[in-house]
Design an enzyme around this catalytic site. Structure first.
Site, PDB file in Angstrom:
ATOM      1  N   ASN A 193       0.886  -1.169   0.000  1.00  0.00           N
ATOM      2  CA  ASN A 193       0.000   0.000   0.000  1.00  0.00           C
ATOM      3  C   ASN A 193       0.922   1.215   0.000  1.00  0.00           C
ATOM      4  OD1 ASN A 193      -1.823   1.998   0.484  1.00  0.00           O
ATOM      5  ND2 ASN A 193      -2.787   1.000   2.243  1.00  0.00           N
ATOM      6  N   ARG A 203      -2.438  -1.898  -3.680  1.00  0.00           N
ATOM      7  CA  ARG A 203      -3.595  -1.011  -3.634  1.00  0.00           C
ATOM      8  C   ARG A 203      -3.389   0.033  -4.736  1.00  0.00           C
ATOM      9  NH1 ARG A 203      -4.761   3.600   0.811  1.00  0.00           N
ATOM     10  NH2 ARG A 203      -6.842   4.133   0.118  1.00  0.00           N
ATOM     11  N   HIS A 212     -11.812   4.107  -0.967  1.00  0.00           N
ATOM     12  CA  HIS A 212     -11.746   3.270   0.244  1.00  0.00           C
ATOM     13  C   HIS A 212     -12.461   1.938   0.034  1.00  0.00           C
ATOM     14  CE1 HIS A 212     -11.059   7.073   2.869  1.00  0.00           C
ATOM     15  NE2 HIS A 212      -9.916   6.449   2.656  1.00  0.00           N
ATOM     16  N   ARG A 272      -7.527  17.351   3.884  1.00  0.00           N
ATOM     17  CA  ARG A 272      -8.395  17.634   2.725  1.00  0.00           C
ATOM     18  C   ARG A 272      -9.695  18.301   3.165  1.00  0.00           C
ATOM     19  NH1 ARG A 272      -8.154  11.642   0.389  1.00  0.00           N
ATOM     20  NH2 ARG A 272      -6.449  11.271   1.843  1.00  0.00           N
TER      21      ARG A 272
END
Ligand code: ADP
Length: 397
Positions: free
Chosen positions: A8, A94, A182, A242
Site C-alpha cells: 500500500n 492497492r 476506500h 483535505r
C-alpha cells in the site's frame, strides 16, 4: 511455503504485509512493516506476526531516495533473509483509481499501467505512488505476477443516480462522475460484518472509514449504493488535510478573485485544509484531542458535524439505517469522536453504550438502539492479498 506480499504505497510511506498461503489455501499473516518518511529521512521497520523485529533501518540523509530505491533495498534484504522459508509468488497493490473500466482486480501488464497512468490527475496524492511501486517491482522481479486492486472497484456497480453529477451528460460520458474510494476497506468490512452479525450485514449499513482520508459508504446487503467521496478523494467528509465537499463557487473565487493557480488550489484543498486548516495546529486527531486550543476543539466539532450531516444524506440513500460501523485510525481508536458522532445521530434511534465504546466495542450500541453500532478494524492489506491469491489461482487453473 508460498507467500503473497501486499503493498500500500502512499506519498511518504509504503505499508507492506507478507501473508503465507497455508495448506488449506488460507492466508496467514507472517510479517508486516512500513517504510516511512520517504523524501525526508526514510526509515523502514518490519516485524513478524509475533512482534519480533525483523528489520530496522534509517537513512538520516536519504531525502533523495525514491520509492523505487527503498523497495529495491527491501527486496535485497528479503532475498538475503529466508523469510522463514517463504517463497513470494505474487505482489498485490492497492491502486486508488480504476476509472470507469475496472470493476475488479487485474493482473498487471504494461498496457494496464499505461491506462492507470492516465488516471493520475484524478488521484494526485496516491495514484503516482501506487504506480511507482508497480514499476519498481516489475524492474526488480520481472517474472513475479503483480495484481492491481482498485479502491474504486467496490463502488463500480452502485446505482447510476449515485454516480451522476448534475452536469451535462457529455461530461458524465467522458468520465466526470462520482467513483468513490476506500473500496478495499469497505469490502473487508462487509466480509467481517457478515461473520460478526450476518443479519445486519444483509441490511442497510453505513460504514465510516475515518483515518487521515475519511469517507462513508452506504451498503445494502454488503454492496455499495452510495458513498461520500466522488470524482476524487477530495469530496465528502472533512479529512486530515483535505477539505471535503465544498461549494464549487469557492474554487472559482480562489482562482478568479484571489489569483490562485490550479497548483496552489490543489495544494490548498489536498494538503492544507481539513483538520489542519481549521485548527491551524495539526492534521492528526491525537494531537488535536490533546490540545487545549479553541481552534482544535472547533476542528473536532466540525469533523463530527460533517460526519453526522453526510450520514444523514446516506441514510436517505438507503431509506433507513440498520447499522453503523466505525473503522480506520480514528474510527477504531477514538472513543470520544465516535461518541460525538453517535450523539449527532440519535434522531435515527441510535443509543450509544459509552462503556462498550470506551473499550472500542466491537458492539457499542445499547440493546434497544435501532441502528446497531460496531467498531470493526479494517485490513486493506488482507483484502489485497485475498484478491491477489484469487487472481493467481485463476491464472494457474
Ligand atoms: P491513513 O489514512 O493514513 O491510513 P489511519 O487510518 O492510520 O490513516 O488514521 C490516522 C488517524 O487516526 C490520525 O488522525 C490519528 O491521529 C488517528 N488515530 C490513530 N490512533 C488514534 C488513537 N488512539 N486515538 C485517536 N486517534 C487516533
Amino acid at each position: 511455503m508460498k507467500a503473497i506480499v501486499s503493498l500500500n504505497s502512499g506519498s511518504s510511506s509504503i505499508k507492506f504485509s507478507l501473508f503465507a498461503i497455508d495448506e488449506t489455501g488460507g492466508l496467514q499473516l507472517s510479517a508486516g512493516g512500513k517504510i516511512e518518511k520517504i523524501g525526508i529521512s526514510p526509515a523502514v521497520e518490519a516485524r513478524s506476526v509475533d512482534g519480533e523485529t525483523l528489520l530496522e533501518r534509517e537513512w538520516a540523509n536519504g531525502a533523495a531516495l525514491s520509492h523505487a530505491d527503498l523497495l529495491a533495498d527491501l527486496f535485497a534484504w528479503a532475498a538475503e533473509h529466508p523469510l522463514q522459508g517463504r517463497e513470494i509468488v505474487a505482489v498485490g497493490h492497492r491502486v486508488v483509481h480504476g476509472g470507469t473500466q475496472f470493476a475488479a482486480p487485474r493482473l498487471v501488464d504494461f498496457e494496464l499501467v499505461d491506462t492507470l497512468e492516465a488516471l493520475c490527475p484524478l488521484a494526485p496524492l496516491h495514484q503516482p505512488h501506487n504506480l511507482a511501486a508497480i514499476r519498481a517491482i516489475a524492474q526488480l522481479a520481472p517474472e513475479l505476477p503483480q495484481v492491481a486492486c482498485f479502491d474504486t472497484a467496490f463502488h463500480h456497480d452502485k446505482p447510476d443516480l449515485a454516480a451522476r453529477f448534475a452536469l451535462p451528460r457529455s461530461l458524465h460520458d467522458e468520465g466526470v462522475r462520482r467513483y468513490g474510494f476506500h473500496g478495499l476497506s469497505y469490502e473487508y468490512i462487509a466480509l467481517r460484518l457478515a461473520e460478526i452479525d450476518p443479519v445486519l450485514a444483509s441490511g442497510r449499513v453505513i460504514a465510516a472509514h475515518l483515518g487521515n482520508g475519511a469517507s462513508l459508504c452506504a451498503m445494502a446487503a454488503g454492496r455499495s449504493v452510495d458513498t461520500t467521496m466522488g470524482f476524487t478523494a477530495l469530496d465528502g467528509l472533512m479529512m486530515g488535510t483535505r477539505s471535503g465537499s465544498l461549494d464549487p463557487g469557492v474554487v472559482l473565487h480562489l482562482q478568479t478573485q484571489m489569483g490562485m493557480s490550479p497548483a496552489d488550489i490543489e495544494d490548498l484543498l489536498y494538503r492544507k485544509s481539513g483538520l489542519l486548516g481549521v485548527s491551524g495546529i495539526s492534521s492528526d486527531m491525537r494531537t488535536l484531542t490533546a490540545s487545549m486550543a479553541p481552534e482544535a476543539e472547533e476542528a473536532l466539532a466540525l469533523f463530527a458535524w460533517r460526519v453526522g450531516r453526510e450520514a444523514g444524506a446516506l441514510a436517505s440513500s438507503l431509506g433507513g439505517v440498520d447499522g453503523i460501523v466505525f473503522t480506520a485510525g480514528i474510527g477504531e481508536n477514538d472513543a470520544d469522536m465516535r461518541s460525538r458522532i453517535c450523539r449527532r445521530l440519535e434522531w435515527l434511534g441510535l443509543e450509544i453504550n459509552e462503556i462498550a465504546n470506551a473499550c472500542d466495542g466491537p458492539l457499542i450500541s445499547m440493546p434497544d438502539s435501532r441502528p446497531r453500532v460496531y467498531v470493526i478494524p479494517t485490513d486493506e492489506e488482507r483484502m489485497i492479498a485475498l484478491h491477489t491469491l484469487n487472481i493467481i489461482k485463476g491464472q494457474a487453473a
